[in-house]
Scaffold this motif. Structure first.
Motif, PDB file in Angstrom:
ATOM      1  N   ILE A 173       0.862  -1.185   0.000  1.00 51.60           N
ATOM      2  CA  ILE A 173       0.000   0.000   0.000  1.00 51.60           C
ATOM      3  C   ILE A 173       0.897   1.235   0.000  1.00 51.60           C
ATOM      4  N   PRO A 174       0.777   2.115  -1.012  1.00 53.24           N
ATOM      5  CA  PRO A 174       1.726   3.221  -1.165  1.00 53.24           C
ATOM      6  C   PRO A 174       1.925   4.056   0.095  1.00 53.24           C
ATOM      7  N   GLU A 175       0.850   4.340   0.822  1.00 56.17           N
ATOM      8  CA  GLU A 175       0.958   5.180   2.020  1.00 56.17           C
ATOM      9  C   GLU A 175       1.783   4.515   3.123  1.00 56.17           C
ATOM     10  N   ALA A 176       1.944   3.207   3.036  1.00 54.81           N
ATOM     11  CA  ALA A 176       2.667   2.472   4.072  1.00 54.81           C
ATOM     12  C   ALA A 176       4.070   2.068   3.642  1.00 54.81           C
ATOM     13  N   ALA A 177       4.487   2.505   2.457  1.00 52.11           N
ATOM     14  CA  ALA A 177       5.725   1.991   1.860  1.00 52.11           C
ATOM     15  C   ALA A 177       6.956   2.179   2.740  1.00 52.11           C
ATOM     16  N   LYS A 178       6.971   3.221   3.580  1.00 57.28           N
ATOM     17  CA  LYS A 178       8.149   3.492   4.414  1.00 57.28           C
ATOM     18  C   LYS A 178       8.081   2.803   5.772  1.00 57.28           C
ATOM     19  N   ASN A 179       7.029   2.043   6.011  1.00 60.54           N
ATOM     20  CA  ASN A 179       6.932   1.328   7.280  1.00 60.54           C
ATOM     21  C   ASN A 179       8.074   0.312   7.376  1.00 60.54           C
ATOM     22  N   VAL A 207      -3.420   0.233  10.709  1.00 63.94           N
ATOM     23  CA  VAL A 207      -2.611   0.738   9.599  1.00 63.94           C
ATOM     24  C   VAL A 207      -2.413  -0.400   8.599  1.00 63.94           C
ATOM     25  N   TRP A 228      -1.812  -5.847   8.479  1.00 57.43           N
ATOM     26  CA  TRP A 228      -1.960  -4.541   9.118  1.00 57.43           C
ATOM     27  C   TRP A 228      -1.402  -4.565  10.534  1.00 57.43           C
TER      28      TRP A 228
END
Length: 288
Positions: A173-179, A207, A228
């Motif tokens: 998921i792009p919004e989570a890419a830096k997790n 998330v 998630w």
């Protein structure tokens, strides 16, 4: 004088031996302990998770203990050794439709209420299956109160899948890419048929990290999150993935996801150096 000197030397030698013996014990005690709780009928979790445990022990300095139902993976009413959760720093669950006695549930209950982290795989969304009227029936919603997943199979949440002939394309998921959990995780194809958790799950505050798209579904399909993080009501950090087919564990991206998630759940940085693909070749469905 001679006697005093001999006594001194004996005491000194004893202290030296004691320190040599205790140093490894102290170092061992400082390593975090992950307890794997398995018993899932179908997905060979009692075979895949010990291989993950062995990798953690060998390459990542993490102690592990793997618990299994008895007499085998089909044993629904006895999971010995759960007292190990009292010393655990992380509990990892891969369960399906168990009916454990209350004294065993008490160890899980105490662990959850301690606020320590929990991690779950696939059928852990429906880990327990007590009949209506049973005083333990609330545990049928374990997936919901522990992980922010649907409260058991089917029901109002329509928690189901898209057919045993389907598979799943998994993307970040792009919004989570830096997790940090997604470090080194590239899109991959999963053998697991996609679980439906939307629209009401994962729970508020979760998330989502990975999205699944059903391939060859047996009904009209929508994309659903397949991994998630969340924080449960006791403050415990949670990570859940609805993947877990033994063929998923062969995928290097899935292996990295699991190793990264375990480190993150323990409050440790994800490994700077990936130790390489783990040899996991476990059958699905326990063939005879």
């Amino acid at each position: 004088m001679k006697t005093s000197r001999q006594t001194f030397l004996k005491v000194a030698a004893g202290l030296l031996v004691a320190s040599q013996l205790s140093t490894p014990l102290i170092a061992q005690a400082k390593k975090p302990l992950v307890v794997f709780v398995t018993g899932d009928h179908e997905y060979s979790g009692e075979l895949t998770l010990p291989l993950i445990a062995a990798e953690l022990e060998k390459n990542y300095g993490i102690r592990t203990k793997v618990l299994k139902t008895v007499p085998d993976y089909n044993g629904e009413k006895d999971l010995p050794g759960l007292e190990a959760l009292r010393d655990a720093d992380l509990a990892v669950f891969f369960l399906r439709w168990r009916q454990l006695p209350q004294d065993q549930l008490d160890y899980i209950d105490a662990y959850l209420k301690s606020g320590k982290p929990v991690m779950g795989f696939r059928t852990t969304t429906h880990a327990f299956n007590y009949p209506a009227g049973d005083p333990r029936v609330r545990w049928n919603s374990f997936g919901e109160f522990a992980f922010g997943a649907p409260p058991g199979w089917g029901g109002k949440a329509q928690h189901t899948h898209y057919g045993h002939m389907s598979t799943t394309d998994v993307t970040v998921i792009p919004e989570a890419a830096k997790n940090p959990i997604l470090t080194g995780v590239a899109p991959f194809h999963a053998a697991s048929w996609l679980y439906r958790v939307l629209p009401d799950y994962p729970a508020k505050g979760a998330v989502p990290l990975l999205m699944g798209k059903s391939v060859n579904p047996d009904k009209a399909a929508i994309d659903n999150p397949v991994a998630w993080t969340w924080k449960n009501e006791w403050g415990g950090k949670t990570f859940l993935t609805t993947l877990g087919h033994p063929e998923d564990f062969r995928q290097e991206s899935f292996q990295r996801l699991v190793i990264n998630a375990i480190h993150t759940e323990l409050g440790m940085p994800v490994p700077k150096t990936w130790k390489g693909k783990i040899d996991i070749n476990v059958p699905y469905g326990h063939p005879k």
